[in-house]
Motif scaffolding. Sequence first.
Motif, PDB file in Angstrom:
ATOM      1  N   TYR A  24     -20.476   7.192  17.649  1.00 23.19           N
ATOM      2  CA  TYR A  24     -21.380   6.142  18.206  1.00 23.19           C
ATOM      3  C   TYR A  24     -20.655   4.571  18.252  1.00 23.19           C
ATOM      4  N   ASN A  66     -30.286  10.052  20.065  1.00 28.37           N
ATOM      5  CA  ASN A  66     -29.730  11.392  20.569  1.00 28.37           C
ATOM      6  C   ASN A  66     -30.367  12.732  20.645  1.00 28.37           C
ATOM      7  N   PHE A 119     -22.237   2.181  20.871  1.00 29.08           N
ATOM      8  CA  PHE A 119     -23.563   2.027  20.721  1.00 29.08           C
ATOM      9  C   PHE A 119     -23.773   0.932  19.418  1.00 29.08           C
ATOM     10  N   ALA A 137     -29.234   5.517  16.727  1.00 30.80           N
ATOM     11  CA  ALA A 137     -28.490   6.554  17.477  1.00 30.80           C
ATOM     12  C   ALA A 137     -28.976   7.851  17.080  1.00 30.80           C
ATOM     13  N   LEU A 190     -26.451   5.581  24.729  1.00 27.98           N
ATOM     14  CA  LEU A 190     -25.431   6.014  23.620  1.00 27.98           C
ATOM     15  C   LEU A 190     -24.211   6.292  24.094  1.00 27.98           C
TER      16      LEU A 190
END
Length: 76
Positions: A8, A57, A11, A53, A66
Motif C-alpha cells: 500500500y 480494498n 496509497f 486501505a 489503491l
Amino acid sequence: MTKRIASYGSFILLFFPIIAPYLFSFFGFLEEQTALLFIFGLLFILGMSLGVAEILNQYTLTRFLLAKAFFTDDTK
C-alpha cells in the motif's frame, strides 16, 4: 506487516497529506519531545492509512485508488 506496508506504499503517500494536518492537533502536547512525536506520528499515519486501505480494498471499484487493481488479486 512490512509486506502490507509495501503493497500500500503508493496509497500511503497519497493519503499522508490528508492526515498530516490532524497529526499535530492530536499529538500537540508532545511538541517538546521530538522522538515521541515522531514515533506516535508514524504509528498514527501508518495505522490510519492501512486501515482505510484495507476497507477500500474490499470493493472492486476502489481498488483503482489503491493502485492494486493492476498488479495482484489479493481479495481471495
